[in-house]
Design a protein around this motif. Structure first.
Motif, PDB file in Angstrom:
ATOM      1  N   ALA A 334       0.889  -0.376  -0.037  1.00 38.16           N
ATOM      2  CA  ALA A 334      -0.212  -0.097   0.313  1.00 38.16           C
ATOM      3  C   ALA A 334       0.781   1.608   0.018  1.00 38.16           C
ATOM      4  O   ALA A 334       1.550   1.361   1.027  1.00 38.16           O
ATOM      5  CB  ALA A 334      -1.345   0.284   1.286  1.00 38.16           C
ATOM      6  N   GLY A 335       0.478   2.043  -0.912  1.00 41.84           N
ATOM      7  CA  GLY A 335       1.051   3.372  -0.319  1.00 41.84           C
ATOM      8  C   GLY A 335       0.435   4.470  -0.297  1.00 41.84           C
ATOM      9  O   GLY A 335       0.021   4.251   0.642  1.00 41.84           O
ATOM     10  N   LEU A 347      -2.989   6.350   3.799  1.00 44.05           N
ATOM     11  CA  LEU A 347      -2.356   5.195   3.311  1.00 44.05           C
ATOM     12  C   LEU A 347      -3.772   4.857   2.302  1.00 44.05           C
ATOM     13  O   LEU A 347      -4.485   5.377   2.479  1.00 44.05           O
ATOM     14  CB  LEU A 347      -2.784   3.920   4.570  1.00 44.05           C
ATOM     15  CG  LEU A 347      -1.939   2.703   4.199  1.00 44.05           C
ATOM     16  CD1 LEU A 347       0.059   2.798   4.097  1.00 44.05           C
ATOM     17  CD2 LEU A 347      -1.778   1.968   5.192  1.00 44.05           C
ATOM     18  N   ALA A 348      -2.954   3.654   0.943  1.00 45.85           N
ATOM     19  CA  ALA A 348      -3.979   3.858   0.196  1.00 45.85           C
ATOM     20  C   ALA A 348      -4.428   2.392   0.145  1.00 45.85           C
ATOM     21  O   ALA A 348      -3.570   2.087   0.937  1.00 45.85           O
ATOM     22  CB  ALA A 348      -2.806   4.553  -0.977  1.00 45.85           C
ATOM     23  N   ALA A 349      -5.108   1.975  -0.614  1.00 47.72           N
ATOM     24  CA  ALA A 349      -5.498   0.462  -1.216  1.00 47.72           C
ATOM     25  C   ALA A 349      -4.405  -0.029  -1.029  1.00 47.72           C
ATOM     26  O   ALA A 349      -3.175   0.796  -1.860  1.00 47.72           O
ATOM     27  CB  ALA A 349      -6.815   0.238  -1.998  1.00 47.72           C
ATOM     28  N   PRO A 350      -4.158  -1.703  -1.138  1.00 45.79           N
ATOM     29  CA  PRO A 350      -3.129  -2.465  -1.551  1.00 45.79           C
ATOM     30  C   PRO A 350      -2.807  -2.155  -3.263  1.00 45.79           C
ATOM     31  O   PRO A 350      -3.501  -2.522  -3.754  1.00 45.79           O
ATOM     32  CB  PRO A 350      -3.068  -3.886  -1.137  1.00 45.79           C
ATOM     33  CG  PRO A 350      -4.170  -3.493  -0.089  1.00 45.79           C
ATOM     34  CD  PRO A 350      -5.247  -2.410  -0.578  1.00 45.79           C
ATOM     35  N   GLY A 351      -1.275  -1.489  -3.632  1.00 49.17           N
ATOM     36  CA  GLY A 351      -1.034  -1.517  -4.561  1.00 49.17           C
ATOM     37  C   GLY A 351      -0.626  -0.261  -5.050  1.00 49.17           C
ATOM     38  O   GLY A 351      -0.481  -0.269  -6.968  1.00 49.17           O
ATOM     39  N   THR A 352      -1.583   1.032  -4.774  1.00 51.91           N
ATOM     40  CA  THR A 352      -2.330   1.947  -5.662  1.00 51.91           C
ATOM     41  C   THR A 352      -1.306   3.089  -4.101  1.00 51.91           C
ATOM     42  O   THR A 352      -1.342   2.247  -3.466  1.00 51.91           O
ATOM     43  CB  THR A 352      -3.373   2.175  -5.361  1.00 51.91           C
ATOM     44  OG1 THR A 352      -3.891   2.456  -3.831  1.00 51.91           O
ATOM     45  CG2 THR A 352      -4.505   1.554  -5.645  1.00 51.91           C
ATOM     46  N   GLY A 353      -1.651   3.908  -4.673  1.00 51.86           N
ATOM     47  CA  GLY A 353      -0.832   4.998  -3.781  1.00 51.86           C
ATOM     48  C   GLY A 353       0.859   5.423  -4.499  1.00 51.86           C
ATOM     49  O   GLY A 353       1.120   4.654  -5.182  1.00 51.86           O
TER      50      GLY A 353
END
Length: 795
Positions: A334-335, A347-353
């Motif tokens: 998570a980015g 904090l963003a969703a897994p795989g994003t950000g």
């Protein structure tokens, strides 16, 4: 490409037979413009192995060059011979045509190479087949058969001696010239239930029975004409599944190469788009990766976040994609995403950000904020609100006291020999930024295992290089610190067209990395800011070696290659064009990083057997375009008509943000220097045909003076600013510029570019770098909180 053995074991009579063999092979092909081209490599010892002549369509030149070849009469470097042939095909080979490599040898590689691995790279090139002829009792048939293309019995040939070599030519030419292959599959997608009638166009079709093979299922097909046959698709297993199928026109004796593909229920022009439910779900499927943002397709539309490749290249209906952000191939970390209300990254969703530092650097760009002194957060303001400043300046004045723990003194990564792959061949320009710095421009150049550093006065050193993680270890072989190991703590950032690295050099002879950048800043030596150009097509750095600089050095051994970076079949394609031509490779704007921590080249992807070499691309990842740095959907406001115009990533915003800002009121300059630019900066000229040397930019609240290190003034004038521009006004007129900032561990780093007097601001940093009439600078300055503590000073 002919790859011929010129080793000592041939002797002169064998060498003459080899030249006769090469001439006869060349005579057997229709060499000419628009037809066959031939090139030749002679391999012997590593030093003597060379490209005798590149790909040529002139038959007289080819035969004359073969006749004039000199016998090298030394050792046997098969690995380098194949590599030179591959590089010639990558650089000068034509796209979309069959490529043939014919190698002849009478022995084994004895130069410590890995010919089987290099053969795999040759075969990995699209439309390329490798044929090998072994001569005499000293060859290793098992190894050579493993190296050739399939089927082995049609690609490996053996002769008892050089006299028998000539008798193989007819069969060799027959197999290398007689082949069947797909050139057109229509349609190349259809429903899961099967039953789609597929028309296959190709070449080399015979008049025998037609067979179609989907996986392990073989069934009859039909002939349409001499160049076309048809097959019917079998049922598929899942939407988005791509299958490879083969066709035979001689009753099954010989099938097409595996370039025929069919996809079930293709969506959005991408074979992976069906798996867009989540990052984890996407990465469960072959040849798919997950982008932190929706990819942009070649027609300008937005695609899915799950994007990838067909096994053997682009199919009808598929569109190239560009991922602007981070492209993952195994993990889904998570980015962070920017919350505009308070210019804070969450904090963003897994795989994003994006990375926290990258998010922080851009969070709130184009908006203004005011510090809430009670909460120590920046809160969004409406345009025109008194006391509001840009997000960077707000954050700098709104921080809680720094209570972060000290950086670890020793990184956990093991020490590796040689220069990290992403640094090999790079040229850097830099400035010293510690207390009482040496003024002027430094230069640095990396080769495969050494670094050369040139000081402003022309002195410097050559050093052996090893590394631990991203940090470096230098062992100078000359100069003041010769023989003393130097541990270099390294920080990486990016701004505009440049990678910006900060180096903290520990005391020579002390075998550990500095505890922190702060600990070296207060010394009289040891900390430098270095930049390298990321877009060599538009900005290019040169290395001006001092004429008396000594260059003695003994090369050291290179790591044996047990890292993931050494086993990605895509990593050997060093240019963008050669990279994206491969069926399952894509080009990253920065070197890719693998899950074991090793750094690769800019080319990363999936091996043809889908054996993953999991990597992350932080930047722009493109499946086919070499203009990956110019994705659609990124805009800047052209104030000549107040409309939004497409530009490159990093120099613009989304269309919606641009539309909100692009009005005449926002382009009325305010007589003040942007707070983030105020202060004293040291820098380098970075436009085309730049002049070496240090430059000084001193911005007050309303004025600026930019001069060289000899105090010759380049620009002086009053400063005003708009939402995205900074203007300098003097007696000559108005210079309008654009700027972008990123913060390192001790410095603020800016790329700033001004157009010509009374002209418009450059539309991008790329434009400014190419135009000698513009002024483009990289600037670095002490962070305000460090300056107040006396750790660094640019006065």
């Amino acid at each position: 490409m002919l790859v011929l053995d010129g080793s000592q074991s041939l002797r002169m009579d064998g060498w003459e037979k080899v030249k006769q063999f090469a001439t006869t092979i060349a005579d057997s092909f229709a060499i000419g413009p628009g037809q066959v081209r031939v090139g030749l490599v002679q391999f012997s010892s590593r030093e003597l192995t060379k490209l005798e002549f590149g790909l040529s369509s002139n038959p007289s030149y080819v035969k004359t060059s073969i006749t004039k070849m000199e016998y090298q009469n030394s050792r046997t470097d098969i690995t380098k011979g194949l590599r030179l042939a591959r590089e010639e095909l990558e650089t000068n080979g034509r796209r979309g045509v069959k490529r043939i490599v014919i190698m002849m040898t009478d022995g084994e590689d004895n130069e410590m190479g890995n010919p089987e691995e290099e053969a795999a790279r040759v075969k990995a090139m699209k439309n390329t087949e490798l044929y090998i002829v072994g001569v005499g009792k000293y060859v290793n048939p098992s190894s050579l058969k493993h190296m050739v293309s399939s089927p082995v019995d049609q690609h490996y040939f053996f002769a008892q001696d050089f006299t028998a070599l000539l008798s193989l030519i007819d069969n060799l030419v027959t197999y290398s010239c007689s082949f069947i292959d797909c050139s057109k599959v229509s349609p190349n997608h259809g429903p899961l239930v099967g039953g789609t009638v597929i028309k296959i166009g190709g070449e080399g079709f015979s008049d025998g029975p037609v067979l179609c093979r989907f996986g392990n299922k073989t069934f009859p097909g039909e002939r349409i004409d001499e160049d076309h046959v048809s097959c019917v698709s079998t049922p598929g297993e899942a939407s988005g599944q791509t299958v490879v199928f083969e066709v035979s026109t001689d009753g099954g004796k010989k099938f097409t190469s595996s370039f025929c593909q069919f996809t079930y229920e293709i969506e959005n022009g991408d074979p992976c788009s069906a798996w867009d439910e989540s990052c984890d779900f996407c990465l469960e499927h072959s040849y798919c990766g997950f982008c932190s943002n929706k990819v942009t397709l070649e027609d300008g539309s937005l695609g899915s976040q799950c994007a990838g490749f067909y096994r053997d290249g682009k199919n009808e209906g598929e569109q190239d994609f560009v991922c602007v952000g981070t492209y993952h191939t195994e993990d889904c970390p998570a980015g962070y995403e920017c919350s505009l209300n308070n210019a804070t990254c969450e904090l963003a969703a897994p795989g994003t950000g994006s990375e926290k530092e990258e998010c922080d650097a851009g969070c709130g760009l184009g908006h203004i904020y005011k510090c809430n002194d009670d909460l120590h957060v920046c809160e969004l303001c409406e345009n025109g609100t008194p006391g509001c400043v840009d997000h960077v300046s707000c954050k700098k004045g709104c921080l809680l006291p720094d209570s972060s723990s000290p950086e670890p003194s020793q990184p956990p990564s093991p020490v590796e020999e040689g220069v990290p792959k992403e640094l090999v061949g790079t040229i850097w320009r830099g400035l010293q930024i510690n207390q009482k710095p040496v003024k002027g421009e430094f230069q640095m150049k990396f080769s495969s295992d050494i670094v050369q550093v040139v000081d402003p006065d022309g002195s410097g050193y050559i050093a052996n290089v090893s590394y631990s993680g991203q940090h470096l270890i230098f062992l100078p072989s000359n100069g003041f610190d010769a023989g003393k190991v130097i541990y270099v703590k390294r920080d990486q950032r990016f701004v505009g067209e440049f990678e910006v690295d900060t180096f903290a050099n520990n005391v020579p002879g002390v075998s550990k990395f500095a505890k922190s950048f702060d600990s070296r800043m207060s010394k009289s030596f040891g900390v430098e800011v270095w930049i390298r150009c990321l877009l060599p097509r538009t900005c290019s750095f040169r290395f001006e070696e001092h004429p008396t600089q000594p260059l003695p050095f003994v090369r050291r051994s290179i790591s044996s290659g047990d890292k993931l970076a050494d086993h990605d079949i895509c990593s050997v394609f060093t240019t963008c064009d050669s990279c994206v031509e491969q069926p399952t490779c894509g080009y990253c704007s920065t070197p890719v990083k693998y899950n074991d921590g090793s750094i690769g080249t800019n080319c990363g992807g999936f091996n043809l057997d889908d054996s993953k070499r999991p990597f992350v691309c932080k930047g722009t990842y493109s499946s086919n375009s070499c203009d990956a740095s110019v994705p659609p959907q990124v805009y800047y406001c052209d104030d000549s008509f107040y409309g939004c115009v497409e530009t490159i990533a990093g120099n613009g915003t989304t269309y919606e943000t641009c539309q909100n800002e692009c009005n005449e009121d926002n382009f009325q300059p305010v007589p003040v220097t942007p707070p983030a630019l105020q202060g004293k900066w040291r820098g380098l000229l970075v436009q085309a045909n730049y002049t070496l040397g240090e430059y000084i930019a001193d911005f007050s609240a309303t004025e600026v003076v930019i001069s060289d290190n000899a105090n010759n003034v380049i620009i002086r004038g009053s400063v005003s600013s708009t939402v995205r521009e900074v203007w300098i006004t003097n007696l000559n007129g108005v210079y309008r510029g654009i700027w972008q900032i990123v913060y390192g561990p001790e410095t603020g780093n800016v790329q700033i570019a001004f157009g010509s007097v009374n002209g418009r601001a450059p539309s991008s940093f790329r434009q400014a770098s190419q135009n000698e009439r513009d002024i483009s600078l990289f600037l670095t300055s002490c962070l305000a909180q460090k300056y107040s503590q006396g750790i660094c000073s640019f006065d």
